[in-house]
Design an enzyme around this catalytic site. Structure first.
Site, PDB file in Angstrom:
ATOM      1  N   LYS A  40     -13.712 -46.316  90.784  1.00 41.71           N
ATOM      2  CA  LYS A  40     -15.193 -46.547  89.824  1.00 41.71           C
ATOM      3  C   LYS A  40     -14.477 -46.798  88.484  1.00 41.71           C
ATOM      4  O   LYS A  40     -15.341 -47.277  87.461  1.00 41.71           O
ATOM      5  CB  LYS A  40     -15.457 -45.011  89.423  1.00 41.71           C
ATOM      6  CG  LYS A  40     -15.712 -44.497  90.738  1.00 41.71           C
ATOM      7  CD  LYS A  40     -16.283 -42.878  90.647  1.00 41.71           C
ATOM      8  CE  LYS A  40     -16.219 -42.243  91.836  1.00 41.71           C
ATOM      9  NZ  LYS A  40     -16.509 -40.853  91.680  1.00 41.71           N
ATOM     10  N   GLY A  41     -13.170 -46.856  88.234  1.00 38.85           N
ATOM     11  CA  GLY A  41     -12.666 -46.814  86.623  1.00 38.85           C
ATOM     12  C   GLY A  41     -12.835 -48.442  85.948  1.00 38.85           C
ATOM     13  O   GLY A  41     -12.764 -48.362  84.914  1.00 38.85           O
ATOM     14  N   ASP A  97      -9.157 -51.104  86.039  1.00 36.16           N
ATOM     15  CA  ASP A  97      -8.865 -50.384  84.704  1.00 36.16           C
ATOM     16  C   ASP A  97      -7.565 -50.341  84.205  1.00 36.16           C
ATOM     17  O   ASP A  97      -7.164 -50.765  83.062  1.00 36.16           O
ATOM     18  CB  ASP A  97      -9.674 -48.907  84.834  1.00 36.16           C
ATOM     19  CG  ASP A  97      -8.989 -48.126  86.065  1.00 36.16           C
ATOM     20  OD1 ASP A  97      -8.157 -48.522  86.952  1.00 36.16           O
ATOM     21  OD2 ASP A  97      -9.465 -46.888  86.303  1.00 36.16           O
ATOM     22  N   ASP A 100      -0.692 -48.942  87.254  1.00 37.11           N
ATOM     23  CA  ASP A 100       0.465 -47.928  86.969  1.00 37.11           C
ATOM     24  C   ASP A 100       1.456 -48.040  87.878  1.00 37.11           C
ATOM     25  O   ASP A 100       2.516 -49.169  87.492  1.00 37.11           O
ATOM     26  CB  ASP A 100      -0.092 -46.507  87.027  1.00 37.11           C
ATOM     27  CG  ASP A 100       0.596 -45.222  86.756  1.00 37.11           C
ATOM     28  OD1 ASP A 100       1.510 -45.594  85.982  1.00 37.11           O
ATOM     29  OD2 ASP A 100       0.383 -43.979  87.012  1.00 37.11           O
ATOM     30  N   LYS A 128       0.552 -50.376  82.561  1.00 35.51           N
ATOM     31  CA  LYS A 128       1.578 -49.337  82.375  1.00 35.51           C
ATOM     32  C   LYS A 128       2.709 -49.825  82.866  1.00 35.51           C
ATOM     33  O   LYS A 128       3.063 -49.377  83.871  1.00 35.51           O
ATOM     34  CB  LYS A 128       1.112 -47.883  82.927  1.00 35.51           C
ATOM     35  CG  LYS A 128       0.419 -47.124  82.063  1.00 35.51           C
ATOM     36  CD  LYS A 128       0.146 -45.664  82.661  1.00 35.51           C
ATOM     37  CE  LYS A 128      -0.543 -44.702  81.857  1.00 35.51           C
ATOM     38  NZ  LYS A 128      -0.786 -43.611  83.004  1.00 35.51           N
ATOM     39  N   PHE A 149      -1.154 -39.968  79.851  1.00 33.61           N
ATOM     40  CA  PHE A 149      -2.222 -40.010  80.592  1.00 33.61           C
ATOM     41  C   PHE A 149      -3.508 -40.474  80.006  1.00 33.61           C
ATOM     42  O   PHE A 149      -3.973 -39.759  79.104  1.00 33.61           O
ATOM     43  CB  PHE A 149      -2.560 -38.910  81.546  1.00 33.61           C
ATOM     44  CG  PHE A 149      -3.463 -38.903  82.807  1.00 33.61           C
ATOM     45  CD1 PHE A 149      -2.895 -39.752  83.834  1.00 33.61           C
ATOM     46  CD2 PHE A 149      -4.679 -38.707  82.862  1.00 33.61           C
ATOM     47  CE1 PHE A 149      -3.587 -39.978  85.053  1.00 33.61           C
ATOM     48  CE2 PHE A 149      -5.633 -38.886  83.767  1.00 33.61           C
ATOM     49  CZ  PHE A 149      -5.056 -39.631  84.928  1.00 33.61           C
ATOM     50  N   ASP A 156     -10.709 -41.868  84.026  1.00 35.68           N
ATOM     51  CA  ASP A 156     -10.921 -40.248  84.229  1.00 35.68           C
ATOM     52  C   ASP A 156      -9.890 -39.618  84.429  1.00 35.68           C
ATOM     53  O   ASP A 156      -8.635 -40.055  84.770  1.00 35.68           O
ATOM     54  CB  ASP A 156     -11.771 -40.255  85.445  1.00 35.68           C
ATOM     55  CG  ASP A 156     -10.878 -40.258  86.727  1.00 35.68           C
ATOM     56  OD1 ASP A 156     -10.405 -41.256  86.927  1.00 35.68           O
ATOM     57  OD2 ASP A 156     -10.991 -39.255  87.502  1.00 35.68           O
ATOM     58  N   ARG A 162     -14.867 -40.463  81.679  1.00 33.68           N
ATOM     59  CA  ARG A 162     -15.285 -41.679  81.805  1.00 33.68           C
ATOM     60  C   ARG A 162     -16.230 -42.347  80.865  1.00 33.68           C
ATOM     61  O   ARG A 162     -15.910 -43.694  80.577  1.00 33.68           O
ATOM     62  CB  ARG A 162     -15.897 -42.100  83.373  1.00 33.68           C
ATOM     63  CG  ARG A 162     -14.942 -41.894  84.513  1.00 33.68           C
ATOM     64  CD  ARG A 162     -15.484 -42.342  85.801  1.00 33.68           C
ATOM     65  NE  ARG A 162     -14.773 -41.778  86.892  1.00 33.68           N
ATOM     66  CZ  ARG A 162     -13.839 -42.460  87.359  1.00 33.68           C
ATOM     67  NH1 ARG A 162     -13.083 -43.330  87.157  1.00 33.68           N
ATOM     68  NH2 ARG A 162     -13.333 -41.859  88.517  1.00 33.68           N
TER      69      ARG A 162
HETATM   70  P1  IMP Z   1      -1.403 -46.970  90.860  1.00 36.93           P
HETATM   71  O1  IMP Z   1      -1.367 -47.107  92.146  1.00 36.93           O
HETATM   72  O2  IMP Z   1      -0.354 -46.106  90.480  1.00 36.93           O
HETATM   73  O3  IMP Z   1      -1.097 -48.401  89.785  1.00 36.93           O
HETATM   74  O4  IMP Z   1      -2.499 -46.434  90.332  1.00 36.93           O
HETATM   75  C1  IMP Z   1      -3.770 -47.029  89.845  1.00 36.93           C
HETATM   76  C2  IMP Z   1      -5.084 -46.084  89.516  1.00 36.93           C
HETATM   77  O5  IMP Z   1      -4.313 -44.944  89.278  1.00 36.93           O
HETATM   78  C3  IMP Z   1      -5.897 -46.640  88.363  1.00 36.93           C
HETATM   79  O6  IMP Z   1      -6.775 -47.341  89.042  1.00 36.93           O
HETATM   80  C4  IMP Z   1      -6.421 -45.113  88.171  1.00 36.93           C
HETATM   81  O7  IMP Z   1      -7.806 -44.796  89.013  1.00 36.93           O
HETATM   82  C5  IMP Z   1      -5.223 -44.149  88.227  1.00 36.93           C
HETATM   83  N1  IMP Z   1      -4.499 -44.130  86.960  1.00 36.93           N
HETATM   84  C6  IMP Z   1      -3.097 -44.364  86.813  1.00 36.93           C
HETATM   85  N2  IMP Z   1      -2.865 -44.150  85.642  1.00 36.93           N
HETATM   86  C7  IMP Z   1      -3.943 -43.408  85.091  1.00 36.93           C
HETATM   87  C8  IMP Z   1      -4.023 -43.017  83.647  1.00 36.93           C
HETATM   88  O8  IMP Z   1      -3.278 -43.028  82.684  1.00 36.93           O
HETATM   89  N3  IMP Z   1      -5.391 -42.348  83.511  1.00 36.93           N
HETATM   90  C9  IMP Z   1      -6.551 -42.546  84.400  1.00 36.93           C
HETATM   91  N4  IMP Z   1      -6.289 -42.950  85.670  1.00 36.93           N
HETATM   92  C10 IMP Z   1      -4.925 -43.471  86.004  1.00 36.93           C
HETATM   93 MG    MG Z   2      -9.013 -42.578  88.820  1.00 34.44          MG
END
Ligand code: IMP
Ligand code: MG
Length: 172
Positions: A40-41, A97, A100, A128, A149, A156, A162
């Site tokens: 949803k981000g 959004d 990470d 990130k 974070f 969120d 959000r």
């Molecule tokens: P990844 O698979 O580790 O790249 O994670 C991606 C998802 O994790 C994003 O779409 C977010 O929903 C969530 N996420 C990662 N870091 C953050 C943060 O700092 N704040 C909020 N959500 C995050």
């Molecule tokens: Mg999330």
């Protein structure tokens, strides 16, 4: 409620979103890409970005659940809502959004590539970069952030924050 500190202001987001929209409008001139927002981000970013584009676009959404804790992805990704538009032969831009570890996006990217998208690029508001665990490159990135974070503007923590107009870092 945890304490928070503003990291990226509402006006800084506005300015950057406009710059990215100009770049995408230039790169995709003469085409009609499909923007695929990852729920949803991405909703606020997607809505603002779309309205700043000067080219025609279509929109769709996908929802991926990744198992893990509130602040860390486990890497197991499950698509819980798929896109509805056919993407074969179409230019697709994934709108996220935040990237990470990159595990979520890597999974979705491979899935959409297998369906024959003509091209597939990634646009993320926050990159990130230092936490990346797999080789997924962000083609259009709003801001690079090292640590913390983040919440707000779609992001969120356990479904809260959000609606904040700016991006904040949560303080324990
Ligand atoms: P990844 O698979 O580790 O790249 O994670 C991606 C998802 O994790 C994003 O779409 C977010 O929903 C969530 N996420 C990662 N870091 C953050 C943060 O700092 N704040 C909020 N959500 C995050
Ligand atoms: Mg999330």
């Amino acid at each position: 409620m945890s304490k928070r500190e503003v990291l990226i202001s509402e006006s800084a987001i506005k300015t950057r979103v406009k710059e990215i929209a100009e770049q995408i409008s230039e790169d995709y001139q003469g085409t009609t890409p499909i923007l695929v927002g990852i729920l949803k981000g991405s909703v606020f970013f997607m809505a603002d970005l779309m309205r700043a584009l000067t080219i025609p676009v279509q929109m769709d959404f996908m929802r991926a659940a990744s198992y893990g804790s509130a602040t860390k992805t486990s890497g197991t990704v499950r698509v819980t809502k798929d896109i509805e538009l056919p993407i074969a032969g179409r230019p697709v831009i994934l709108i996220e959004d935040i990237v990470d570890s990159g595990l979520t996006l890597n999974h979705i990217k491979q899935m959409l590539e297998n369906r024959g998208a003509a091209s597939l690029r990634i646009c993320a508001l926050i990159d990130k970069i230092e936490r990346r665990e797999c080789d997924v490159s962000v083609d259009y990135s709003g801001f690079q952030v090292k640590e913390g974070f983040l919440v707000g503007y779609g992001l969120d923590c356990n479904e809260e924050y959000r609606q904040l107009p700016e991006i904040c870092v949560l303080k324990e």
